[in-house]
Structures are given as structure tokens and as C-alpha cells.
Design a protein around this motif. Structure first.
Motif, PDB file in Angstrom:
ATOM      1  N   LEU A 127       0.844  -1.189   0.000  1.00 32.59           N
ATOM      2  CA  LEU A 127       0.000   0.000   0.000  1.00 32.59           C
ATOM      3  C   LEU A 127       0.872   1.229   0.000  1.00 32.59           C
ATOM      4  CD1 LEU A 127      -2.452  -1.110   2.743  1.00 32.59           C
ATOM      5  CD2 LEU A 127      -2.932  -0.855   0.317  1.00 32.59           C
ATOM      6  N   GLY A 142       2.664   3.854   1.366  1.00 31.79           N
ATOM      7  CA  GLY A 142       3.065   3.768   2.766  1.00 31.79           C
ATOM      8  C   GLY A 142       2.842   5.023   3.565  1.00 31.79           C
ATOM      9  N   VAL A 143       2.734   4.811   4.844  1.00 26.60           N
ATOM     10  CA  VAL A 143       2.721   5.907   5.782  1.00 26.60           C
ATOM     11  C   VAL A 143       4.058   5.839   6.489  1.00 26.60           C
ATOM     12  CG1 VAL A 143       1.405   6.964   7.644  1.00 26.60           C
ATOM     13  CG2 VAL A 143       0.329   5.249   6.184  1.00 26.60           C
ATOM     14  N   THR A 144       4.755   6.940   6.574  1.00 17.54           N
ATOM     15  CA  THR A 144       6.061   6.888   7.236  1.00 17.54           C
ATOM     16  C   THR A 144       6.144   7.918   8.350  1.00 17.54           C
ATOM     17  OG1 THR A 144       6.950   8.438   5.639  1.00 17.54           O
ATOM     18  CG2 THR A 144       7.352   6.113   5.205  1.00 17.54           C
ATOM     19  N   GLY A 145       7.150   7.724   9.182  1.00 14.43           N
ATOM     20  CA  GLY A 145       7.456   8.695  10.216  1.00 14.43           C
ATOM     21  C   GLY A 145       6.401   8.781  11.293  1.00 14.43           C
ATOM     22  N   LEU A 146       6.412   9.908  11.967  1.00 18.56           N
ATOM     23  CA  LEU A 146       5.521  10.125  13.106  1.00 18.56           C
ATOM     24  C   LEU A 146       4.236  10.771  12.623  1.00 18.56           C
ATOM     25  CD1 LEU A 146       5.493  10.041  16.276  1.00 18.56           C
ATOM     26  CD2 LEU A 146       6.192  12.435  16.172  1.00 18.56           C
ATOM     27  N   VAL A 147       3.127  10.130  12.895  1.00 19.50           N
ATOM     28  CA  VAL A 147       1.843  10.719  12.491  1.00 19.50           C
ATOM     29  C   VAL A 147       0.872  10.687  13.668  1.00 19.50           C
ATOM     30  CG1 VAL A 147       1.952  10.180  10.028  1.00 19.50           C
ATOM     31  CG2 VAL A 147       1.061   8.486  11.593  1.00 19.50           C
ATOM     32  N   ALA A 148       0.016  11.685  13.705  1.00 18.52           N
ATOM     33  CA  ALA A 148      -1.056  11.659  14.702  1.00 18.52           C
ATOM     34  C   ALA A 148      -2.010  10.557  14.295  1.00 18.52           C
ATOM     35  CB  ALA A 148      -1.762  12.997  14.748  1.00 18.52           C
ATOM     36  N   GLU A 149      -2.597   9.926  15.270  1.00 14.85           N
ATOM     37  CA  GLU A 149      -3.496   8.809  14.978  1.00 14.85           C
ATOM     38  C   GLU A 149      -4.563   9.197  13.958  1.00 14.85           C
ATOM     39  OE1 GLU A 149      -5.213   6.139  18.309  1.00 14.85           O
ATOM     40  OE2 GLU A 149      -6.863   7.354  17.548  1.00 14.85           O
ATOM     41  N   PHE A 174      -0.217   9.147  18.957  1.00 12.71           N
ATOM     42  CA  PHE A 174       0.581   9.160  17.730  1.00 12.71           C
ATOM     43  C   PHE A 174       1.020   7.747  17.370  1.00 12.71           C
ATOM     44  CE2 PHE A 174       0.923  13.167  19.885  1.00 12.71           C
ATOM     45  CZ  PHE A 174       0.825  14.108  18.870  1.00 12.71           C
ATOM     46  N   TRP A 175       1.455   7.620  16.126  1.00 16.41           N
ATOM     47  CA  TRP A 175       2.052   6.376  15.654  1.00 16.41           C
ATOM     48  C   TRP A 175       3.382   6.723  15.008  1.00 16.41           C
ATOM     49  CZ3 TRP A 175      -0.457   1.376  14.187  1.00 16.41           C
ATOM     50  CH2 TRP A 175      -1.645   1.158  14.907  1.00 16.41           C
ATOM     51  N   TYR A 176       4.338   5.858  15.209  1.00 17.90           N
ATOM     52  CA  TYR A 176       5.601   6.019  14.492  1.00 17.90           C
ATOM     53  C   TYR A 176       5.777   4.820  13.574  1.00 17.90           C
ATOM     54  CZ  TYR A 176      10.345   7.167  13.358  1.00 17.90           C
ATOM     55  OH  TYR A 176      11.487   7.483  12.658  1.00 17.90           O
ATOM     56  N   PHE A 177       5.689   5.089  12.261  1.00 21.77           N
ATOM     57  CA  PHE A 177       5.721   3.984  11.303  1.00 21.77           C
ATOM     58  C   PHE A 177       7.126   3.650  10.837  1.00 21.77           C
ATOM     59  CE2 PHE A 177       1.233   4.871  11.020  1.00 21.77           C
ATOM     60  CZ  PHE A 177       0.669   3.632  10.748  1.00 21.77           C
ATOM     61  N   GLY A 178       8.116   4.386  11.296  1.00 25.90           N
ATOM     62  CA  GLY A 178       9.467   4.145  10.810  1.00 25.90           C
ATOM     63  C   GLY A 178       9.689   4.882   9.506  1.00 25.90           C
ATOM     64  N   GLU A 179      10.904   4.855   9.040  1.00 24.85           N
ATOM     65  CA  GLU A 179      11.225   5.674   7.878  1.00 24.85           C
ATOM     66  C   GLU A 179      10.934   4.983   6.553  1.00 24.85           C
ATOM     67  OE1 GLU A 179      11.223   8.628   7.798  1.00 24.85           O
ATOM     68  OE2 GLU A 179      11.521   9.041   9.925  1.00 24.85           O
ATOM     69  N   LYS A 180      10.924   3.656   6.550  1.00 28.08           N
ATOM     70  CA  LYS A 180      10.628   2.969   5.297  1.00 28.08           C
ATOM     71  C   LYS A 180       9.132   2.817   5.138  1.00 28.08           C
ATOM     72  CE  LYS A 180      14.630   0.217   4.122  1.00 28.08           C
ATOM     73  NZ  LYS A 180      15.227  -0.782   4.993  1.00 28.08           N
ATOM     74  N   THR A 181       8.649   2.852   3.910  1.00 25.92           N
ATOM     75  CA  THR A 181       7.225   2.681   3.717  1.00 25.92           C
ATOM     76  C   THR A 181       6.824   1.250   4.029  1.00 25.92           C
ATOM     77  OG1 THR A 181       5.905   2.152   1.798  1.00 25.92           O
ATOM     78  CG2 THR A 181       7.953   3.274   1.385  1.00 25.92           C
ATOM     79  N   VAL A 182       5.554   1.047   4.266  1.00 26.07           N
ATOM     80  CA  VAL A 182       5.021  -0.251   4.730  1.00 26.07           C
ATOM     81  C   VAL A 182       5.594  -1.420   3.944  1.00 26.07           C
ATOM     82  CG1 VAL A 182       2.938  -1.563   5.181  1.00 26.07           C
ATOM     83  CG2 VAL A 182       2.857   0.921   5.213  1.00 26.07           C
TER      84      VAL A 182
END
Ligand code: SF4
Ligand code: SF4
Lengths: 108, 374
Positions: A9, A11-18, B366-374
Motif C-alpha cells: 500500500l 506507505g505511511v512513514t514517520g511520526l503521524v497523529a493517529e 501518535f504512531w511512528y511507522f518508521g522511515e521505510k514505507t510499509v
């Protein structure tokens, strides 16, 4: 290669608000919609040791062909290893009755 | 003696040094090596307990309940899908007040399938009545098993314990650790002498139906949990006197002059400590508070969190529809909660530095997804 590979998909990256996490509906479900695509998954790069067949010694008994858990031994009147798939478990080395398969350290 | 061993071997050592008598078991990645190590020692005679290979994790814990009820110090280990398959019996074990000790190598739950760690499997025991300890390194895995028996078997507690290590990050990573001598462990952890046990000479039933009294008995489980706070503190200080390593219900790292803190659990903490150091080098007064004992929950010990401007809770777990589990338990004290590293998604020191900076002054989830995309 088919276009029907299930693509990651966007992607979502980094820090995001929910509240900023997107919702992707059915695309957000972990399905693989195309059967038989495991051949495209390279497992050859898992190898630490590489099985190498000495066809001079080989008596064509097919034990390696039968026992390889990943069908990485292909039969063409003689055994041939598909190194894209072969993960280096060395089951073939173990089962070969005439020790025609040697293992060699992968060089990276 | 000092040795370079991984978390699984440390767990096996913890069980062996505690002189466990029965180990019902079932393999599952990344825990299998614990059981394999005990099997090897059984073979060589270095450990002489009963090794019981079972047909499922549900049976494993059922057998553990039976052997513990018969008075044998019992140990087992599991992970992820295996741990949740045991679930029904977890509640039986705590309700029957059986001081079993087990280890979980945490691993994300399917679906999708993963082998890498997050703590949802472990935290699913939150309401089960088990005492829950988060180890942050392999030494703690070994030490906590020994201490867990002592805490669990205390008459004021009599509850099972579970010690968690993140799969792979600890289970398959070698660290130099101190393996205490058997006689020293023996002096610290005496033989298990249960007051109530199944005995063919004096037949009785355990864990019977009880309709009107159900609430009373569960209240006793809660009281025993609350007692465990004091018992654990006593055991920690006795452990320090015997072995020289000191532990607490909560660990504080650089909190004295801090204005902001991360709240962590488990092996995440060691990486976050490195991030705290990095933030300090930039002049930011960060610290870390690690929850070591998760059940009973050290409410009193965590009240001081209200002194900090920023309290950022890092959760490598998720209660879908609620958010990070530890954050939701600290809602009245925390300023921000971040869900990180689900299914072992890579997260490193610099990521935590970034989170610390961005969430200074921020509030919410918040969520931290890391630097690489999913
Ligand atoms: S090493 Fe294992 S995977 Fe590779 S060919 Fe031999 S049996 Fe098959
Ligand atoms: S097992 Fe050995 S002898 Fe038999 S086919 Fe394979 S390589 Fe040849």
C-alpha cells in the motif's frame, strides 16, 4: 512477471497523529490475490552454505530431487539446483547416497 | 560464572538454577531453544526434572497446573500464538493460586503472520491474574525467573508469574551475563513446600465451581496481586544482597533533573536510553521511566510522572479501538502516547530522538511507522 502482484500500500512513514492514518478499505487486508507466486520470492539469499552437485559422481538416484523441501532441485535427466530458490538447508547433501553434493561457503 | 548466551539460554538457566521439577512444553519460534536447551540438559543429566512434550500449548499449561498442584515446581515457555492458545488455562492457574513460572518470548500475533516481536501476546495476560515482569536484557531474564519463583511462592501471593523478553531482540541475541552458582541460588530460593497440594493419600478437588463466592475468590486474586508489590520489593532487596544486582518495580534513568521522560517496557528501553543520552548531548533534559513489574501495576511508584512537562509513553503493542495499552493505563499522567514497532518494525535510537523532539509540548495519540514505507 504478472502485474497482479499484491503491491505494498502507499506507505505511511514517520511520526503521524493517529487521526492522520489513512483508511484503505479492502486494500488494507493482508491478501495475496494471485496463486502460485512463491517462485518470485527469492530465498536464495538466505544461504550461508551452497550445495554444489558433482554430476560425475551423481548416480541419478533422485534422492535430492525428492527430499529438497523447497523443490529447488529440478530434474533434467540429471539434478540441477535452482539457486534463486535454494535456501541452503543442505538436506540434499545429507541424503545423497554417494556424497555427490558438496557444500561451499557463500562468499557474500 | 560469566558466559556469552542468548535470552533463550538465559531462560533455560533460570529454570535449571531454580531446580524446576516439571517442564511441560511445546515448540514455537522464537522460544523453542529454551525447551531444546532443557531437553539437552535432561539428556546429559545436568538437569533431572520431568520433560513433558505435549500436543498443544493448551495441554502444556493444563499439565503445568496439574504438576504445580501436586507440589512440583513447574516451568514452561511459549510465545505469540502459543501463549494465546494457553489463555483459558492462564485464568485457571491464577484462580487456583498456583505459583507456576513461565517465560514468553513476545512475538506479534497473526494475522498477518509475523515472527518478530511486539508485546500484544504478553499483554493479553493483563487481566489474567498472573504477575507480569518485563525483562530488558538477558541477565534480567535469568534473574527474574529466580525471583519470580520466590515472589510467586510467597504465601501472601501464591500466583503464577510470567517473565517476558522480546523475541529475537533478546531471545536470539547473545550478551555476556553472570550465571550464579547453584548453591547461592539454593540459599536464596529454598525448596518449594506448598501448604495445599494434591495428594493421593488425602484426595481433594481444586478449582471447583463456586457461584455466589466467585466474586470473593477473585477479590483474593486481586489482594494477592497487591500484596505482591511489597513481596517483590523485599525479594528485590534480598536478591541484591545475595547477587549484587539491584532491581525495582520501576526503573528510573536520568530522571532526577529531567523535564521530559519516555515511559517504556522491555528491551525497547535499552535503545531509548541511548536516545536519552543523545538528547542530553543536545542539551535536552530527557529521562526514562521503565515499568519492570507490569502486574501488579506499580501505581504509587509511577505517580511522580506528574512532575514532568512531557511524559511520552512508547507502546510496542496495540489495543485496536483504544491505542497503546500502557498509554491507556497512564492516561492521567502521560502527555503523549506513541505506538511503535508493531511486529518488530525496525526502530532505532535516532527514531526515538526524533520522537522526543517532535512530541515535546505535543499532546495526544501518535504512531511512528518508521522511515521505510510499509
Ligand atoms: S540445500 Fe536445501 S533447498 Fe537447497 S537444494 Fe539442497 S535441499 Fe534444496
Ligand atoms: S542424491 Fe546425489 S546421487 Fe542422487 S541424484 Fe541427487 S546428486 Fe545424484
Amino acid at each position: 512477471m504478472s502485474k497482479k502482484t499484491s503491491r505494498p500500500l502507499k506507505g505511511v512513514t514517520g511520526l503521524v497523529a493517529e487521526s492522520e492514518i489513512p483508511y484503505h478499505g479492502v486494500r488494507g487486508i493482508p491478501h495475496i490475490r494471485e496463486p502460485g507466486n512463491a517462485v518470485r520470492r527469492k530465498t536464495g539469499n538466505w544461504r550461508i552454505f551452497k550445495p554444489v552437485i558433482d554430476l560425475e559422481k551423481c548416480i541419478r538416484c533422485r534422492q535430492c530431487f525428492i527430499f529438497c523441501p523447497d523443490s529447488a532441485v529440478i530434474w533434467k535427466n540429471h539434478p540441477e539446483i535452482d539457486y534463486w530458490i535454494c535456501k541452503g538447508c543442505l538436506v540434499c547433501v545429507r541424503v545423497c547416497p554417494v556424497k555427490a553434493i558438496k557444500s561451499e561457503r557463500e562468499q557474500e | 560464572m560469566k558466559d556469552l548466551i542468548d535470552g533463550n539460554a538465559a531462560a533455560a538457566w533460570g529454570a535449571r538454577l531454580s531446580r524446576v521439577m516439571v517442564v511441560p512444553n511445546f515448540p514455537i519460534t522464537p522460544q523453542t531453544e529454551i525447551i531444546e536447551t532443557l531437553a539437552k540438559w535432561k539428556e546429559t543429566g545436568e538437569w533431572t526434572g520431568e520433560f513433558l512434550p505435549m500436543e498443544s500449548e493448551h495441554s502444556v499449561l493444563s499439565a503445568a497446573v496439574a504438576s504445580e498442584a501436586a507440589g512440583a515446581r513447574t516451568f514452561t515457555a511459549s510465545s505469540s500464538q502459543g501463549l494465546v492458545l494457553m489463555k483459558e488455562i492462564h485464568y485457571v492457574a491464577s484462580g487456583m493460586r498456583l505459583p507456576i513460572v513461565m517465560v514468553n518470548c513476545s512475538r506479534g500475533l497473526a494475522a498477518p503472520i509475523t515472527l518478530w516481536p511486539d508485546n500484544n501476546d504478553f499483554l493479553s495476560l493483563r487481566d489474567s491474574g498472573w504477575l507480569m515482569f518485563f525483562a530488558q536484557n538477558n541477565q534480567e531474564v535469568l534473574d527474574f525467573i529466580i525471583m519470580a519463583y520466590k515472589i510467586s511462592e510467597n504465601r501472601d501471593v501464591l500466583l503464577p508469574s510470567i517473565v517476558n523478553m522480546e523475541g529475537f531482540i533478546l531471545s536470539y541475541t547473545r550478551e555476556p551475563i553472570e550465571i550464579p552458582a547453584q548453591d547461592v541460588v539454593d540459599s536464596f530460593l529454598p525448596e518449594y513446600r506448598p501448604k495445599v497440594l494434591l495428594d493421593p493419600e488425602k484426595p481433594m478437588s481444586l478449582g471447583v465451581p463456586s457461584l455466589h463466592e466467585y466474586m470473593y475468590f477473585r477479590s483474593q486474586v486481586h489482594k494477592a496481586q497487591m500484596n505482591a508489590l511489597n513481596v517483590a520489593e523485599r525479594v528485590f532487596s534480598e536478591f541484591e544482597k545475595t547477587f549484587g544486582r539491584s532491581y525495582g518495580l520501576v526503573e528510573k534513568y536520568m530522571t532526577d533533573d529531567a523535564d521530559s521522560v519516555f515511559v517504556t517496557t522491555g528491551s525497547l528501553s535499552t535503545t531509548v536510553k541511548a536516545a536519552v543520552n543523545a538528547l542530553r548531548n543536545e542539551g535536552r533534559k530527557f529521562g526514562l521511566v521503565r515499568i519492570v513489574c507490569y502486574r501488579p501495576f506499580p501505581k504509587k511508584e509511577l505517580e511522580f510522572l506528574s512532575n514532568f512537562e512531557n511524559v511520552i509513553v512508547l507502546d510496542n503493542n496495540l489495543s485496536p479501538g483504544m491505542g497503546g495499552i500502557v498509554f491507556s493505563e497512564l492516561r492521567n499522567l502521560a502527555t503523549a502516547g506513541v505506538v511503535v514497532s508493531l511486529g518488530g518494525k525496525h526502530i532505532g535510537r535516532d527514531d526515538f530522538v526524533k520522537i522526543g523532539k517532535k512530541l515535546s509540548g505535543a499532546k495526544g495519540e501518535f504512531w511512528y511507522f518508521g522511515e521505510k514505507t510499509v
